[in-house]
Design a protein around this motif. Structure first.
Motif, PDB file in Angstrom:
ATOM      1  N   VAL A   1       0.890  -1.179  -0.050  1.00  0.00           N
ATOM      2  CA  VAL A   1      -0.054  -0.106   0.161  1.00  0.00           C
ATOM      3  C   VAL A   1       1.115   1.301  -0.002  1.00  0.00           C
ATOM      4  O   VAL A   1       0.734   2.054  -0.829  1.00  0.00           O
ATOM      5  N   VAL A   2       1.907   1.354   0.959  1.00  0.00           N
ATOM      6  CA  VAL A   2       2.652   2.440   1.053  1.00  0.00           C
ATOM      7  C   VAL A   2       3.604   2.645  -0.430  1.00  0.00           C
ATOM      8  O   VAL A   2       3.557   3.856  -0.939  1.00  0.00           O
ATOM      9  N   PHE A   3       4.144   1.852  -0.926  1.00  0.00           N
ATOM     10  CA  PHE A   3       5.008   1.932  -1.998  1.00  0.00           C
ATOM     11  C   PHE A   3       3.798   1.935  -3.348  1.00  0.00           C
ATOM     12  O   PHE A   3       4.360   2.803  -4.325  1.00  0.00           O
ATOM     13  N   GLY A   4       2.889   1.355  -3.139  1.00  0.00           N
ATOM     14  CA  GLY A   4       2.130   1.330  -4.263  1.00  0.00           C
ATOM     15  C   GLY A   4       1.294   2.550  -4.605  1.00  0.00           C
ATOM     16  O   GLY A   4       1.172   3.247  -5.925  1.00  0.00           O
ATOM     17  N   VAL A   5       0.952   3.329  -3.397  1.00  0.00           N
ATOM     18  CA  VAL A   5       0.353   4.598  -3.552  1.00  0.00           C
ATOM     19  C   VAL A   5       1.329   5.567  -3.838  1.00  0.00           C
ATOM     20  O   VAL A   5       1.033   6.566  -4.657  1.00  0.00           O
ATOM     21  N   ALA A   6       2.520   5.652  -3.401  1.00  0.00           N
ATOM     22  CA  ALA A   6       3.852   6.405  -3.667  1.00  0.00           C
ATOM     23  C   ALA A   6       3.959   6.222  -5.172  1.00  0.00           C
ATOM     24  O   ALA A   6       4.173   7.517  -5.931  1.00  0.00           O
ATOM     25  N   LEU A   7       4.220   5.058  -5.753  1.00  0.00           N
ATOM     26  CA  LEU A   7       4.553   4.784  -7.159  1.00  0.00           C
ATOM     27  C   LEU A   7       3.280   5.520  -8.128  1.00  0.00           C
ATOM     28  O   LEU A   7       3.541   6.015  -8.894  1.00  0.00           O
ATOM     29  N   ALA A   8       2.017   5.336  -7.615  1.00  0.00           N
ATOM     30  CA  ALA A   8       0.957   5.846  -8.442  1.00  0.00           C
ATOM     31  C   ALA A   8       0.989   7.376  -8.622  1.00  0.00           C
ATOM     32  O   ALA A   8       0.813   7.866  -9.640  1.00  0.00           O
ATOM     33  N   ILE A   9       1.377   7.793  -7.430  1.00  0.00           N
ATOM     34  CA  ILE A   9       1.234   9.462  -7.327  1.00  0.00           C
ATOM     35  C   ILE A   9       2.415   9.826  -8.437  1.00  0.00           C
ATOM     36  O   ILE A   9       2.343  10.878  -9.213  1.00  0.00           O
ATOM     37  N   ALA A  10       3.717   9.192  -8.327  1.00  0.00           N
ATOM     38  CA  ALA A  10       4.723   9.405  -9.032  1.00  0.00           C
ATOM     39  C   ALA A  10       4.423   9.371 -10.709  1.00  0.00           C
ATOM     40  O   ALA A  10       4.812  10.279 -11.588  1.00  0.00           O
ATOM     41  N   ILE A  11       3.825   8.311 -11.023  1.00  0.00           N
ATOM     42  CA  ILE A  11       3.329   7.948 -12.451  1.00  0.00           C
ATOM     43  C   ILE A  11       2.280   9.154 -12.769  1.00  0.00           C
ATOM     44  O   ILE A  11       2.516   9.302 -14.021  1.00  0.00           O
ATOM     45  N   VAL A  12       1.592   9.572 -12.091  1.00  0.00           N
ATOM     46  CA  VAL A  12       0.455  10.313 -12.728  1.00  0.00           C
ATOM     47  C   VAL A  12       0.987  11.764 -12.780  1.00  0.00           C
ATOM     48  O   VAL A  12       0.777  12.394 -13.698  1.00  0.00           O
ATOM     49  N   HIS A  13       2.374  11.954 -11.851  1.00  0.00           N
ATOM     50  CA  HIS A  13       2.508  13.342 -11.970  1.00  0.00           C
ATOM     51  C   HIS A  13       4.025  13.520 -12.847  1.00  0.00           C
ATOM     52  O   HIS A  13       4.522  14.629 -13.240  1.00  0.00           O
ATOM     53  N   SER A  14       4.225  12.379 -13.588  1.00  0.00           N
ATOM     54  CA  SER A  14       5.591  12.592 -14.172  1.00  0.00           C
ATOM     55  C   SER A  14       5.316  11.691 -15.573  1.00  0.00           C
ATOM     56  O   SER A  14       4.945  10.290 -15.647  1.00  0.00           O
ATOM     57  N   VAL A  15       5.463  12.162 -16.837  1.00  0.00           N
ATOM     58  CA  VAL A  15       5.157  11.616 -18.094  1.00  0.00           C
ATOM     59  C   VAL A  15       6.361  10.543 -18.246  1.00  0.00           C
ATOM     60  O   VAL A  15       6.009   9.826 -18.635  1.00  0.00           O
ATOM     61  N   PHE A  16       7.564  10.903 -17.751  1.00  0.00           N
ATOM     62  CA  PHE A  16       8.691   9.921 -17.987  1.00  0.00           C
ATOM     63  C   PHE A  16       8.392   8.652 -17.206  1.00  0.00           C
ATOM     64  O   PHE A  16       8.450   7.503 -17.776  1.00  0.00           O
ATOM     65  N   LEU A  17       8.042   9.040 -15.794  1.00  0.00           N
ATOM     66  CA  LEU A  17       7.525   7.457 -15.067  1.00  0.00           C
ATOM     67  C   LEU A  17       6.544   6.664 -15.672  1.00  0.00           C
ATOM     68  O   LEU A  17       6.534   5.667 -15.528  1.00  0.00           O
ATOM     69  N   ASP A  18       5.365   7.805 -16.297  1.00  0.00           N
ATOM     70  CA  ASP A  18       4.420   6.979 -16.647  1.00  0.00           C
ATOM     71  C   ASP A  18       4.815   6.034 -18.005  1.00  0.00           C
ATOM     72  O   ASP A  18       4.132   4.993 -18.086  1.00  0.00           O
ATOM     73  N   ARG A  19       5.661   6.552 -18.911  1.00  0.00           N
ATOM     74  CA  ARG A  19       6.202   5.744 -19.995  1.00  0.00           C
ATOM     75  C   ARG A  19       7.140   4.742 -19.791  1.00  0.00           C
ATOM     76  O   ARG A  19       7.425   3.794 -20.296  1.00  0.00           O
ATOM     77  N   THR A  20       7.797   4.829 -18.329  1.00  0.00           N
ATOM     78  CA  THR A  20       8.900   3.703 -18.005  1.00  0.00           C
ATOM     79  C   THR A  20       8.295   3.117 -16.976  1.00  0.00           C
ATOM     80  O   THR A  20       8.707   1.761 -17.167  1.00  0.00           O
ATOM     81  N   LEU A  21       8.479   3.560 -15.858  1.00  0.00           N
ATOM     82  CA  LEU A  21       8.027   2.573 -14.697  1.00  0.00           C
ATOM     83  C   LEU A  21       6.741   1.977 -14.839  1.00  0.00           C
ATOM     84  O   LEU A  21       6.573   0.671 -14.397  1.00  0.00           O
ATOM     85  N   TYR A  22       5.710   2.476 -15.440  1.00  0.00           N
ATOM     86  CA  TYR A  22       4.418   1.829 -15.499  1.00  0.00           C
ATOM     87  C   TYR A  22       4.581   0.776 -16.519  1.00  0.00           C
ATOM     88  O   TYR A  22       3.945  -0.356 -16.005  1.00  0.00           O
TER      89      TYR A  22
END
Length: 260
Positions: A75-96
């Motif tokens: 939950v902790v890491f999942g929510v943090a990653l989701a917030i990062a993905i939503v606010h970063s186009v780069f993370l959306d294309r890579t981390l996602y």
């Protein structure tokens, strides 16, 4: 009294189905004289648990701790990653994309690697539970955070709200329903991950009990562990659902089946 029964009709329905299923199972085992090492009767499973309750409860407690630790971290890491993905186009294309690729890899194949890296203690089991549970939490949280209407975001920006204010006061409250949907799936996956870890390496936990019992053809003990796992998974799921009802009593999902 009548109102209390109406409010708990779901619990009564579930209990009735379970009782009927157990009775039919018991009857078929006696009717066809099925041997216990093939399919033990419910009464034989109950006797197995009553004979050594401390044995089962000790292993169940270990599995529960592993599951909860993996779930909380997910939950902790999942929510943090989701917030990062939503606010970063780069993370959306890579981390996602990386998360999707990792989710496609069978966790049973990764479990031995965690044992090599972390040893045979509780740590690799928590890591496996985390890996299995985190994907659904990230996906549903991202979906919830992105479900905010463009007009609402434009209005917030016009009012000079910064990203943190928009996240905490607009995106996050709207995303809570989706987050809980992911957590309800994640808690079951965390339990599966804990069992997978106990299968691969471990001398404690219900997964270890099942593996050991199957090797000794002690099916009543294996089924007793399975029943405990089923009960544990059900309780954990409804605990998350209860938290959802407490925090989101206004949401439409909580009005389903209540008339209007």
């Amino acid at each position: 009294m009548i109102n209390w029964i109406k409010n708990n009709d779901r619990a009564f329905s579930v209990a009735a189905v379970l009782i009927v299923t157990i009775l039919i199972w018991e009857l078929l085992c006696h009717l066809f004289a099925i041997r216990a090492f093939i399919l033990p009767a419910p009464s034989r499973i109950f006797v197995e648990f009553i004979d050594t309750p401390h044995y089962f409860l000790k292993h169940a407690w270990y599995t529960l701790l592993t599951t909860m630790a993996g779930f909380i971290l997910a939950v902790v890491f999942g929510v943090a990653l989701a917030i990062a993905i939503v606010h970063s186009v780069f993370l959306d294309r890579t981390l996602y994309t990386l998360l999707i690729a990792l989710n496609a890899v069978p966790k049973v194949a990764l479990a031995p690697l965690f044992v090599i890296w972390m040893g045979t203690g509780i740590e690799p089991k928590i890591a496996i539970a985390l890996m299995i549970a985190i994907f659904s939490i990230v996906i549903d949280t991202v979906l919830g955070l992105r479900s905010v209407g463009a007009d609402m975001l434009n209005l917030a920006r016009a009012a000079k709200a910064n990203r943190l204010q928009i996240l905490m006061k607009i995106r996050f409250p709207i995303a809570l329903a989706s987050m809980f949907a992911g957590m309800k799936v994640g808690i079951s996956f965390a339990l599966i991950g804990a069992i997978v870890g106990e299968f691969v390496a471990g001398e404690t936990g219900l997964g270890h009990v099942i593996l050991l019992s199957q090797g000794m053809f002690n099916m009543p003990r294996a089924f007793a562990a399975l029943v405990l796992l089923g009960l544990m998974g059900t309780v954990l799921f409804y605990m998350v659902e209860a938290a959802e009802r407490l925090l989101l009593p206004w949401h439409v999902s909580q009005r389903t089946g209540k008339g209007h």
